[in-house]
Design a protein around this motif. Structure first.
Motif, PDB file in Angstrom:
ATOM      1  N   ASP A 139       0.842  -1.185   0.000  1.00  0.00           N
ATOM      2  CA  ASP A 139       0.000   0.000   0.000  1.00  0.00           C
ATOM      3  C   ASP A 139       0.883   1.243   0.000  1.00  0.00           C
ATOM      4  O   ASP A 139       2.030   1.214   0.458  1.00  0.00           O
ATOM      5  N   LEU A 140       0.316   2.327  -0.494  1.00  0.00           N
ATOM      6  CA  LEU A 140       1.074   3.560  -0.678  1.00  0.00           C
ATOM      7  C   LEU A 140       0.945   4.424   0.577  1.00  0.00           C
ATOM      8  O   LEU A 140      -0.129   4.932   0.889  1.00  0.00           O
ATOM      9  N   ALA A 141       2.038   4.584   1.299  1.00  0.00           N
ATOM     10  CA  ALA A 141       2.038   5.343   2.552  1.00  0.00           C
ATOM     11  C   ALA A 141       2.981   6.534   2.425  1.00  0.00           C
ATOM     12  O   ALA A 141       4.029   6.440   1.798  1.00  0.00           O
ATOM     13  N   ASN A 142       2.573   7.656   3.033  1.00  0.00           N
ATOM     14  CA  ASN A 142       3.478   8.799   3.152  1.00  0.00           C
ATOM     15  C   ASN A 142       3.969   9.282   1.788  1.00  0.00           C
ATOM     16  O   ASN A 142       5.129   9.633   1.616  1.00  0.00           O
ATOM     17  N   ILE A 143       3.073   9.323   0.791  1.00  0.00           N
ATOM     18  CA  ILE A 143       3.491   9.627  -0.576  1.00  0.00           C
ATOM     19  C   ILE A 143       3.530  11.134  -0.823  1.00  0.00           C
ATOM     20  O   ILE A 143       2.580  11.854  -0.513  1.00  0.00           O
ATOM     21  N   GLU A 144       4.625  11.600  -1.382  1.00  0.00           N
ATOM     22  CA  GLU A 144       4.733  12.971  -1.875  1.00  0.00           C
ATOM     23  C   GLU A 144       4.243  13.038  -3.315  1.00  0.00           C
ATOM     24  O   GLU A 144       3.400  13.862  -3.661  1.00  0.00           O
ATOM     25  N   ARG A 145       4.765  12.139  -4.152  1.00  0.00           N
ATOM     26  CA  ARG A 145       4.316  12.051  -5.540  1.00  0.00           C
ATOM     27  C   ARG A 145       4.829  10.741  -6.134  1.00  0.00           C
ATOM     28  O   ARG A 145       5.730  10.100  -5.573  1.00  0.00           O
ATOM     29  N   ILE A 146       4.254  10.374  -7.260  1.00  0.00           N
ATOM     30  CA  ILE A 146       4.698   9.211  -8.026  1.00  0.00           C
ATOM     31  C   ILE A 146       4.906   9.651  -9.457  1.00  0.00           C
ATOM     32  O   ILE A 146       4.039  10.324 -10.034  1.00  0.00           O
ATOM     33  N   GLU A 147       6.034   9.292 -10.019  1.00  0.00           N
ATOM     34  CA  GLU A 147       6.340   9.608 -11.415  1.00  0.00           C
ATOM     35  C   GLU A 147       6.385   8.312 -12.216  1.00  0.00           C
ATOM     36  O   GLU A 147       7.111   7.383 -11.854  1.00  0.00           O
ATOM     37  N   VAL A 148       5.583   8.253 -13.272  1.00  0.00           N
ATOM     38  CA  VAL A 148       5.618   7.119 -14.192  1.00  0.00           C
ATOM     39  C   VAL A 148       6.353   7.578 -15.442  1.00  0.00           C
ATOM     40  O   VAL A 148       5.849   8.395 -16.214  1.00  0.00           O
ATOM     41  N   ARG A 159      19.732  -0.633 -15.977  1.00  0.00           N
ATOM     42  CA  ARG A 159      19.273  -1.977 -16.229  1.00  0.00           C
ATOM     43  C   ARG A 159      17.810  -2.126 -15.816  1.00  0.00           C
ATOM     44  O   ARG A 159      17.335  -1.530 -14.863  1.00  0.00           O
ATOM     45  N   ASN A 160      17.099  -2.963 -16.531  1.00  0.00           N
ATOM     46  CA  ASN A 160      15.729  -3.303 -16.194  1.00  0.00           C
ATOM     47  C   ASN A 160      14.793  -2.105 -16.159  1.00  0.00           C
ATOM     48  O   ASN A 160      13.810  -2.093 -15.419  1.00  0.00           O
ATOM     49  N   ALA A 161      15.080  -1.083 -16.955  1.00  0.00           N
ATOM     50  CA  ALA A 161      14.138   0.014 -17.176  1.00  0.00           C
ATOM     51  C   ALA A 161      13.812   0.052 -18.665  1.00  0.00           C
ATOM     52  O   ALA A 161      13.665   1.123 -19.252  1.00  0.00           O
ATOM     53  N   THR A 162      13.716  -1.143 -19.270  1.00  0.00           N
ATOM     54  CA  THR A 162      13.460  -1.240 -20.706  1.00  0.00           C
ATOM     55  C   THR A 162      12.142  -0.595 -21.080  1.00  0.00           C
ATOM     56  O   THR A 162      12.038   0.116 -22.079  1.00  0.00           O
ATOM     57  N   GLY A 163      11.093  -0.862 -20.298  1.00  0.00           N
ATOM     58  CA  GLY A 163       9.788  -0.292 -20.584  1.00  0.00           C
ATOM     59  C   GLY A 163       9.573   1.050 -19.948  1.00  0.00           C
ATOM     60  O   GLY A 163       8.710   1.824 -20.385  1.00  0.00           O
ATOM     61  N   GLY A 164      10.326   1.375 -18.909  1.00  0.00           N
ATOM     62  CA  GLY A 164      10.158   2.629 -18.186  1.00  0.00           C
ATOM     63  C   GLY A 164      10.434   2.416 -16.713  1.00  0.00           C
ATOM     64  O   GLY A 164      11.015   1.400 -16.298  1.00  0.00           O
ATOM     65  N   ALA A 165       9.998   3.372 -15.909  1.00  0.00           N
ATOM     66  CA  ALA A 165      10.255   3.306 -14.470  1.00  0.00           C
ATOM     67  C   ALA A 165       9.085   3.920 -13.719  1.00  0.00           C
ATOM     68  O   ALA A 165       8.417   4.832 -14.205  1.00  0.00           O
ATOM     69  N   ILE A 166       8.835   3.370 -12.534  1.00  0.00           N
ATOM     70  CA  ILE A 166       7.859   3.927 -11.595  1.00  0.00           C
ATOM     71  C   ILE A 166       8.655   4.449 -10.409  1.00  0.00           C
ATOM     72  O   ILE A 166       9.266   3.674  -9.666  1.00  0.00           O
ATOM     73  N   ASN A 167       8.672   5.762 -10.256  1.00  0.00           N
ATOM     74  CA  ASN A 167       9.512   6.427  -9.273  1.00  0.00           C
ATOM     75  C   ASN A 167       8.617   6.953  -8.146  1.00  0.00           C
ATOM     76  O   ASN A 167       7.845   7.887  -8.338  1.00  0.00           O
ATOM     77  N   ILE A 168       8.702   6.326  -6.964  1.00  0.00           N
ATOM     78  CA  ILE A 168       7.852   6.678  -5.827  1.00  0.00           C
ATOM     79  C   ILE A 168       8.681   7.496  -4.840  1.00  0.00           C
ATOM     80  O   ILE A 168       9.742   7.056  -4.391  1.00  0.00           O
ATOM     81  N   ILE A 169       8.177   8.686  -4.504  1.00  0.00           N
ATOM     82  CA  ILE A 169       8.895   9.591  -3.604  1.00  0.00           C
ATOM     83  C   ILE A 169       8.031   9.845  -2.377  1.00  0.00           C
ATOM     84  O   ILE A 169       6.847  10.204  -2.502  1.00  0.00           O
TER      85      ILE A 169
END
Length: 791
Positions: A139-148, A159-169
């Motif tokens: 579950d998403l706790a204490n989230i400032e923002r999420i970047e897809v 490595r392993n960002a072939t399709g992209g990245a989900i960056n949780i801050i």
């Protein structure tokens, strides 16, 4: 681009015709004839800061397609778990198989759930790459923002960002004392709780504590055991310290614990129109969308903890950044392959451990606006695998020694692990060629060693000699008066290693047409390492080859109408080779192979508009056209039509597969090698879209906020060709009404999720013993009350 099919368009029109009037009626409240209250919208769009290029920048200045969402936007869309993120970022699909969370972006991802196969979409939490797929179901706790971040991020994220990245801050603690808490109750006896406290400890140190939890009774009935099949429990706790002794140095130390327990994705029913093998043994198939039937409790439990130390120091013309992370987690599973109360087959693992350490150093320039650079070094050690993965036939649960004397009884087990040592060096720079034209170029060299070690055993009943015998998962070790114990016979062992090296790059040009319009073009290469398969214990195992993706993208980012309209578009083309694809054996164990090649092209559109000082609209759409260019032997399961299945699986064309799919069906399924050349990629919907509206009504010193979010998905294939493995089109509508008291000291929110009551599948798994399906959680609703103390 090829025209989207008429069925998807008509379904979208139907769902929109139903949902949009509900949203607009919900939001069409007359504006009060008074000035906005304190904190009301200013009428201008707020600047969005992202770190997609490893430094803080305005979203509109970054030549990358990025969806950035805040904690408030997550609440509006009813998004609480990583699995829900697809609702706020069209083009992103998040799927769960067993314990593993499998994200796809623009059709790029992996259906491989085994340990050792990291996702081609990288998940980052506060700058730390999260390698364990089971650990990403939180579950998403204490989230400032999420970047897809959409598209390969092979230079800075690697490595392993072939399709992209989900960056949780996550949020940093503030300097003033504050306590926030909220509690909710909803359908299915769902209970929600969140708490957050932060403040300053000393002049240089601030701290925060955060907790989020959700519990419910589940919505699927086990009609054999007469109980709920999928009660769930989700908890995340986090503590964070921020030390800032001076203006140049900042250190962030955080620790978190997560616990996720739910059998939802292992509580299937039989797919309509098919017969499981158990039907041939006299067991009635269970087709109810919210029913299952197993002789034992199934389940998935993921738990673990994370520690992160992030430090940065500003020199005169350079910034040094350090990211240190440690992650340790485990997963426990138990499934029923025969989708019945029979004991034909089931599998599970006592533990799927994952442990990771990573260290990244970055050197960033700070002295010039016209020329910026970043360079760095990266290291990661990661070990995960199976501790007692069992695959059974014709034995009950739990297993006694005497059960192994049954006709056809079989139990095999693995203890196997994949160890990764990854090294990388990277650099990227951007330079202003003119006042309006900027170039960005970067390189990354990756070297990755994969090692596989493990053993495979078969178990049998042996005479009892004073010891219960060998221990393995899901057993009764104490003797039952039958003078039998468990004996173990080694079958195979492996100790293998191979190193994979790759150079990846990024090249981008962006041009400021005016202050509010930027156009860009980019070419990126992404890389996903080759690896071994821990469920194939063999000294002769050959690793799969690395995946390579070359991406070409053009885009325009705009802010118009005096910053009341933000419209960003991106068109892209992918050349994708050596795709790693999962296969399911007759025993229900997943293996992997390389598909040859594919191409993908499409369009992303993101829009945010201030329709008035109090009404905001957000919307996005992703259009995709994807095809396998060369994939001659894709695995598919089709209902059995003859007396027995052929071995090895026969090669068939798609037309032959459709003919077999329409033939009279016998219990069970057979595997075929399908020529999937020219068919759509899996998990690649031709259209996905969302729209969200926020309307604020001032009420003296208080305010009422009405929100609505509609997500539409045009449907996608789970298996190549989609025969007995396709998610049809669906929509999900969320609404809420929130009363905020004066000064925002407390709020009361009425909410509803999946208000269209869509019963679309969220999981389909074709297997030899039958084709499984799990449907989405039905319409749910509830109330949440929150409080705030302090600034």
């Amino acid at each position: 681009m090829r025209t989207i099919c008429h069925c998807a368009r008509s379904a979208f029109r139907r769902s929109t015709a139903i949902a949009l009037p509900v949203m607009l009626g919900w939001l069409a409240v007359p504006a009060a004839a008074q000035a906005p209250v304190a904190g009301a919208a200013t009428g201008l769009l707020e600047e969005i800061i992202v770190t997609a290029q490893k430094r803080s920048q305005n979203l509109q200045d970054v030549p990358i397609a990025v969806t950035a969402v805040t904690a408030n936007m997550l609440d509006v869309a009813g998004t609480y778990n990583v699995l829900d993120l697809e609702k706020i970022s069209p083009g992103l699909q998040v799927y769960q198989t067993g314990a593993s969370v499998l994200p796809f972006i623009r059709g790029i991802g992996s259906n491989q759930s085994n340990p050792g196969f990291e996702s081609p979409v990288a998940v980052y939490l506060d700058g730390i790459y999260q390698a364990n797929k089971g650990g990403n179901s939180f579950d998403l706790a204490n989230i400032e923002r999420i970047e897809v971040l959409k598209g390969p991020q092979g230079t800075l994220f690697g490595r392993n960002a072939t399709g992209g990245a989900i960056n949780i801050i996550t949020k940093d603690p503030g300097s003033r004392p504050r306590i926030e808490a909220e509690f909710g109750y909803g359908r299915f006896n769902e209970k929600r709780a969140r708490a957050y406290a932060d403040g300053q400890v000393t002049d240089t140190l601030s701290a925060s504590l955060a907790f989020t939890g959700r519990w419910d009774d589940g919505y699927i009935d086990n009609i054999y055991l007469d109980k709920k099949a999928n009660p769930s429990e989700n908890m995340v706790g986090m503590a964070k310290l921020v030390l800032k002794p001076n203006d140049n140095f900042t250190a962030r130390l955080s620790g978190s614990y997560y616990y996720h327990d739910s059998a939802t994705f292992l509580s299937p029913h039989v797919l309509a129109g098919t017969l499981p093998t158990a039907a041939g043994a006299g067991y009635a198939p269970v087709y109810g969308k919210y029913e299952t039937a197993t002789a034992h409790d199934t389940g998935v439990t993921n738990k673990g903890y994370r520690g992160t130390l992030n430090m940065d120091y500003d020199f005169q013309d350079m910034r040094l950044v350090s990211y240190t992370g440690y992650v340790k987690g485990s997963s426990r599973t138990l499934s029923s392959s025969d989708i019945s109360e029979a004991t034909i087959g089931y599998s599970g693992s006592r533990n799927q451990p994952g442990e990771q350490f990573s260290q990244e150093l970055q050197f960033q320039s700070t002295g010039s606006d016209r020329f910026n650079w970043i360079g760095g070094l990266y290291y990661m050690w990661f070990r995960e695998g199976f501790d007692n993965l069992i695959s059974t036939s014709n034995v009950p649960s739990p297993i006694r020694p005497i059960d192994l004397t049954r006709p056809g009884a079989s139990v095999t087990a693995f203890n196997s692990y994949i160890t990764t040592n990854a090294y990388a060096a990277f650099a990227e720079a951007n330079a202003q060629l003119t006042d309006d034209l900027r170039v960005t170029a970067g390189l990354r060299y990756s070297s990755e060693k994969k090692a596989a070690d493990g053993e495979m055993f078969r178990f049998a009943a042996v005479p009892y000699t004073g010891s219960p015998g060998e221990d393995f998962y899901n057993t009764v070790l104490e003797p039952a008066g039958d003078n039998l114990a468990f004996g173990k016979t080694p079958l195979a062992a492996m100790d293998l290693a191979k190193t994979f090296d790759k150079l990846t790059w990024r090249l981008a040009l962006d041009y400021k047409i005016d202050d509010d319009v930027m156009a860009y073009a980019s070419y990126n290469r992404g890389f996903k390492s080759g690896t071994y398969n821990p469920s194939v214990v063999s000294p002769a195992q050959v690793p799969v080859s690395p995946e390579i993706l070359d991406a070409y993208e053009i885009g325009v980012k705009t802010e118009l109408l005096d910053r009341r309209l933000r419209l960003n578009t991106a068109a892209f083309y992918y050349d994708y080779s050596n795709i790693q694809v999962g296969l399911i054996s007759a025993a229900g164990v997943t293996t992997v192979q390389n598909a040859a090649s594919a191409r993908v092209y499409g369009l992303d559109v993101d829009l945010t508009a201030m329709l008035s000082d109090r009404l905001t609209m957000r919307g996005a759409v992703n259009l995709l056209d994807s095809k396998y260019k060369n994939y001659a032997s894709a695995q598919i399961f089709l209902p059995r039509t003859g007396a027995a299945c052929s071995a090895p699986p026969p090669a068939i064309s798609y037309d032959q597969a459709k003919t077999l799919a329409a033939a009279p069906k016998q219990p069970g399924s057979c595997s075929y090698a399908l020529n999937a050349t020219g068919l759509d990629l899996i998990f690649a919907p031709k259209i996905s879209a969302n729209i969200a509206l926020d309307y604020e009504v001032p009420l003296d010193q208080a305010r009422l906020v009405l929100t609505g979010a509609l997500y539409y998905n045009g449907g996608y294939d789970i298996v190549p060709g989609g025969l007995f493995g396709r998610i049809p089109s669906y929509e999900a509508l969320s609404l809420s009404a929130t009363y905020h008291a004066p000064g925002d000291r407390y709020f009361v929110r009425l909410w509803g999720d999946n208000l269209t009551d869509s019963d679309h599948p969220i999981y389909i798994s074709p297997q030899a013993l039958g084709i499984q399906e799990v449907n989405a959680r039905p319409l749910s609703f509830g109330v949440t009350v929150g409080f705030k103390f302090g600034d």
